[in-house]
Design a protein around this motif. Structure first.
Motif, PDB file in Angstrom:
ATOM      1  N   LYS A 153       0.922  -1.144  -0.195  1.00  0.00           N
ATOM      2  CA  LYS A 153      -0.048   0.197   0.014  1.00  0.00           C
ATOM      3  C   LYS A 153       0.791   1.140  -0.145  1.00  0.00           C
ATOM      4  O   LYS A 153       0.541   2.010  -0.801  1.00  0.00           O
ATOM      5  CB  LYS A 153      -0.922  -0.108   1.220  1.00  0.00           C
ATOM      6  CG  LYS A 153      -1.866   1.153   1.182  1.00  0.00           C
ATOM      7  CD  LYS A 153      -2.876   0.972   2.340  1.00  0.00           C
ATOM      8  CE  LYS A 153      -3.787   2.242   2.495  1.00  0.00           C
ATOM      9  NZ  LYS A 153      -4.663   2.408   3.770  1.00  0.00           N
ATOM     10  N   GLY A 154       2.007   1.249   0.926  1.00  0.00           N
ATOM     11  CA  GLY A 154       2.974   2.570   0.699  1.00  0.00           C
ATOM     12  C   GLY A 154       3.646   2.458  -0.621  1.00  0.00           C
ATOM     13  O   GLY A 154       3.860   3.729  -0.875  1.00  0.00           O
ATOM     14  N   ILE A 155       4.106   1.505  -1.001  1.00  0.00           N
ATOM     15  CA  ILE A 155       4.826   1.586  -2.350  1.00  0.00           C
ATOM     16  C   ILE A 155       3.892   2.019  -3.349  1.00  0.00           C
ATOM     17  O   ILE A 155       4.312   2.915  -4.199  1.00  0.00           O
ATOM     18  CB  ILE A 155       5.145   0.131  -2.693  1.00  0.00           C
ATOM     19  CG1 ILE A 155       6.328  -0.131  -1.924  1.00  0.00           C
ATOM     20  CG2 ILE A 155       5.817   0.349  -4.080  1.00  0.00           C
ATOM     21  CD1 ILE A 155       6.781  -1.812  -1.901  1.00  0.00           C
ATOM     22  N   ARG A 156       2.509   1.660  -3.409  1.00  0.00           N
ATOM     23  CA  ARG A 156       1.706   2.225  -4.517  1.00  0.00           C
ATOM     24  C   ARG A 156       1.563   3.570  -4.167  1.00  0.00           C
ATOM     25  O   ARG A 156       1.256   4.393  -5.142  1.00  0.00           O
ATOM     26  CB  ARG A 156       0.568   1.265  -4.154  1.00  0.00           C
ATOM     27  CG  ARG A 156       0.486   0.145  -5.088  1.00  0.00           C
ATOM     28  CD  ARG A 156      -0.896  -0.834  -5.128  1.00  0.00           C
ATOM     29  NE  ARG A 156      -0.572  -2.007  -5.168  1.00  0.00           N
ATOM     30  CZ  ARG A 156      -0.994  -2.878  -3.944  1.00  0.00           C
ATOM     31  NH1 ARG A 156      -1.618  -2.309  -2.984  1.00  0.00           N
ATOM     32  NH2 ARG A 156      -0.692  -4.229  -4.182  1.00  0.00           N
ATOM     33  N   SER A 157       0.958   3.966  -2.755  1.00  0.00           N
ATOM     34  CA  SER A 157       1.153   5.532  -2.833  1.00  0.00           C
ATOM     35  C   SER A 157       2.042   6.386  -3.121  1.00  0.00           C
ATOM     36  O   SER A 157       1.985   7.379  -3.860  1.00  0.00           O
ATOM     37  CB  SER A 157       0.768   5.435  -0.970  1.00  0.00           C
ATOM     38  OG  SER A 157       0.686   6.828  -0.767  1.00  0.00           O
ATOM     39  N   LEU A 158       3.434   5.887  -2.794  1.00  0.00           N
ATOM     40  CA  LEU A 158       4.408   6.919  -3.289  1.00  0.00           C
ATOM     41  C   LEU A 158       4.723   6.646  -4.680  1.00  0.00           C
ATOM     42  O   LEU A 158       5.079   7.693  -5.340  1.00  0.00           O
ATOM     43  CB  LEU A 158       5.682   6.226  -2.704  1.00  0.00           C
ATOM     44  CG  LEU A 158       5.811   6.611  -1.048  1.00  0.00           C
ATOM     45  CD1 LEU A 158       7.138   5.797  -0.702  1.00  0.00           C
ATOM     46  CD2 LEU A 158       6.240   8.142  -1.153  1.00  0.00           C
ATOM     47  N   ASN A 159       4.203   5.499  -5.359  1.00  0.00           N
ATOM     48  CA  ASN A 159       4.335   5.449  -6.799  1.00  0.00           C
ATOM     49  C   ASN A 159       3.294   6.489  -7.702  1.00  0.00           C
ATOM     50  O   ASN A 159       3.866   7.093  -8.561  1.00  0.00           O
ATOM     51  CB  ASN A 159       4.225   4.050  -7.196  1.00  0.00           C
ATOM     52  CG  ASN A 159       4.745   3.955  -8.765  1.00  0.00           C
ATOM     53  OD1 ASN A 159       5.680   4.466  -9.118  1.00  0.00           O
ATOM     54  ND2 ASN A 159       3.787   3.131  -9.429  1.00  0.00           N
ATOM     55  N   SER A 160       2.335   6.463  -7.003  1.00  0.00           N
ATOM     56  CA  SER A 160       1.330   7.526  -7.437  1.00  0.00           C
ATOM     57  C   SER A 160       1.704   9.016  -6.974  1.00  0.00           C
ATOM     58  O   SER A 160       1.257   9.918  -7.842  1.00  0.00           O
ATOM     59  CB  SER A 160       0.064   7.270  -6.822  1.00  0.00           C
ATOM     60  OG  SER A 160      -0.453   6.034  -7.158  1.00  0.00           O
ATOM     61  N   ALA A 161       2.297   9.271  -5.865  1.00  0.00           N
ATOM     62  CA  ALA A 161       2.625  10.475  -5.709  1.00  0.00           C
ATOM     63  C   ALA A 161       3.864  11.037  -6.098  1.00  0.00           C
ATOM     64  O   ALA A 161       3.870  12.277  -6.382  1.00  0.00           O
ATOM     65  CB  ALA A 161       2.674  10.453  -4.050  1.00  0.00           C
ATOM     66  N   ALA A 162       4.785  10.462  -6.588  1.00  0.00           N
ATOM     67  CA  ALA A 162       5.921  10.791  -7.404  1.00  0.00           C
ATOM     68  C   ALA A 162       5.640  11.035  -8.925  1.00  0.00           C
ATOM     69  O   ALA A 162       6.070  10.248  -9.842  1.00  0.00           O
ATOM     70  CB  ALA A 162       7.001   9.783  -7.148  1.00  0.00           C
ATOM     71  N   ARG A 163       5.006  11.774  -9.230  1.00  0.00           N
ATOM     72  CA  ARG A 163       4.411  12.171 -10.482  1.00  0.00           C
ATOM     73  C   ARG A 163       5.446  12.860 -11.331  1.00  0.00           C
ATOM     74  O   ARG A 163       5.244  12.577 -12.739  1.00  0.00           O
ATOM     75  CB  ARG A 163       3.024  12.842 -10.389  1.00  0.00           C
ATOM     76  CG  ARG A 163       2.240  11.572  -9.677  1.00  0.00           C
ATOM     77  CD  ARG A 163       0.717  11.993 -10.231  1.00  0.00           C
ATOM     78  NE  ARG A 163      -0.544  10.974 -10.320  1.00  0.00           N
ATOM     79  CZ  ARG A 163      -0.489   9.940 -10.425  1.00  0.00           C
ATOM     80  NH1 ARG A 163       0.511   9.117 -10.908  1.00  0.00           N
ATOM     81  NH2 ARG A 163      -1.818   9.617 -10.564  1.00  0.00           N
ATOM     82  N   ILE A 164       6.066  14.025 -10.749  1.00  0.00           N
ATOM     83  CA  ILE A 164       6.758  14.856 -11.746  1.00  0.00           C
ATOM     84  C   ILE A 164       8.436  14.148 -11.680  1.00  0.00           C
ATOM     85  O   ILE A 164       8.450  13.850 -10.542  1.00  0.00           O
ATOM     86  CB  ILE A 164       6.683  16.226 -11.612  1.00  0.00           C
ATOM     87  CG1 ILE A 164       7.001  16.928 -10.215  1.00  0.00           C
ATOM     88  CG2 ILE A 164       5.168  16.761 -12.160  1.00  0.00           C
ATOM     89  CD1 ILE A 164       7.062  18.034 -10.169  1.00  0.00           C
ATOM     90  N   ARG A 165       9.065  14.591 -12.479  1.00  0.00           N
ATOM     91  CA  ARG A 165      10.606  14.110 -12.378  1.00  0.00           C
ATOM     92  C   ARG A 165      11.236  14.753 -11.247  1.00  0.00           C
ATOM     93  O   ARG A 165      12.111  14.049 -10.408  1.00  0.00           O
ATOM     94  CB  ARG A 165      11.339  14.854 -13.521  1.00  0.00           C
ATOM     95  CG  ARG A 165      12.702  14.526 -13.410  1.00  0.00           C
ATOM     96  CD  ARG A 165      13.437  15.059 -14.822  1.00  0.00           C
ATOM     97  NE  ARG A 165      14.857  14.494 -14.707  1.00  0.00           N
ATOM     98  CZ  ARG A 165      15.253  13.737 -15.904  1.00  0.00           C
ATOM     99  NH1 ARG A 165      14.476  13.469 -17.048  1.00  0.00           N
ATOM    100  NH2 ARG A 165      16.562  13.306 -15.755  1.00  0.00           N
ATOM    101  N   LEU A 166      11.032  16.219 -10.829  1.00  0.00           N
ATOM    102  CA  LEU A 166      11.393  16.623  -9.599  1.00  0.00           C
ATOM    103  C   LEU A 166      11.085  15.821  -8.423  1.00  0.00           C
ATOM    104  O   LEU A 166      11.951  15.570  -7.275  1.00  0.00           O
ATOM    105  CB  LEU A 166      11.260  17.963  -9.340  1.00  0.00           C
ATOM    106  CG  LEU A 166      11.904  18.769 -10.302  1.00  0.00           C
ATOM    107  CD1 LEU A 166      11.210  20.455 -10.232  1.00  0.00           C
ATOM    108  CD2 LEU A 166      13.394  18.869 -10.346  1.00  0.00           C
ATOM    109  N   ASP A 167       9.910  15.428  -8.116  1.00  0.00           N
ATOM    110  CA  ASP A 167       9.315  14.553  -7.139  1.00  0.00           C
ATOM    111  C   ASP A 167       9.822  13.283  -6.922  1.00  0.00           C
ATOM    112  O   ASP A 167      10.321  12.780  -6.062  1.00  0.00           O
ATOM    113  CB  ASP A 167       8.004  14.426  -7.308  1.00  0.00           C
ATOM    114  CG  ASP A 167       7.111  15.454  -6.920  1.00  0.00           C
ATOM    115  OD1 ASP A 167       7.473  16.338  -6.093  1.00  0.00           O
ATOM    116  OD2 ASP A 167       5.929  15.367  -6.959  1.00  0.00           O
TER     117      ASP A 167
END
Length: 119
Positions: free
Chosen positions: A58-72
């Motif tokens: 769940k945490g991995i999916r959440s971070l994967n979704s949150a890291a949307r732009i290159r800088l993130d």
């Protein structure tokens, strides 16, 4: 101190997950990375043959979704590498299997030598 090391370890595991995510606007904090990956710490410290913990995925999916732009993605990657530098007991074979176990596709191998600028 053990919790701090645990958070650092968990960050390494998801390092590449964040780096390869699709892009959008946002800002990922190191605290967000730590809290999302904390459930993965025990798993990547062992030789676990069983499924990844549900909260870890769940945490991995959440971070994967949150890291949307290159800088993130780069910020998350740098945070993970920084936190992981103090941890010596990460089982990278186990960590490398997490994306597949969590049904998250990433185009790179989880590694402590990943170049965060590439993503």
């Amino acid at each position: 101190m053990a919790r701090s090391m645990s958070l650092k370890l968990a960050c390494v595991v998801v390092l590449c997950l964040l780096v390869g995510a699709p892009l959008a606007q946002g800002a990922i904090s190191c605290d967000q990375v730590k809290s999302s990956l904390l459930p993965c710490v025990g798993y990547v410290r062992g030789n676990n043959a069983g499924p990844a913990p549900r909260d870890c995925c769940k945490g991995i999916r959440s971070l994967n979704s949150a890291a949307r732009i290159r800088l993130d993605r780069q910020a998350a990657c740098k945070c993970i590498k920084s936190l992981a530098a103090d941890i010596s007991d990460i089982n990278y074979s186990v960590a490398a299997g997490l994306p597949g176990q969590c049904n998250v596709h990433i185009p790179y191998k989880i590694s402590p030598s990943i170049d965060c600028k590439r993503f």
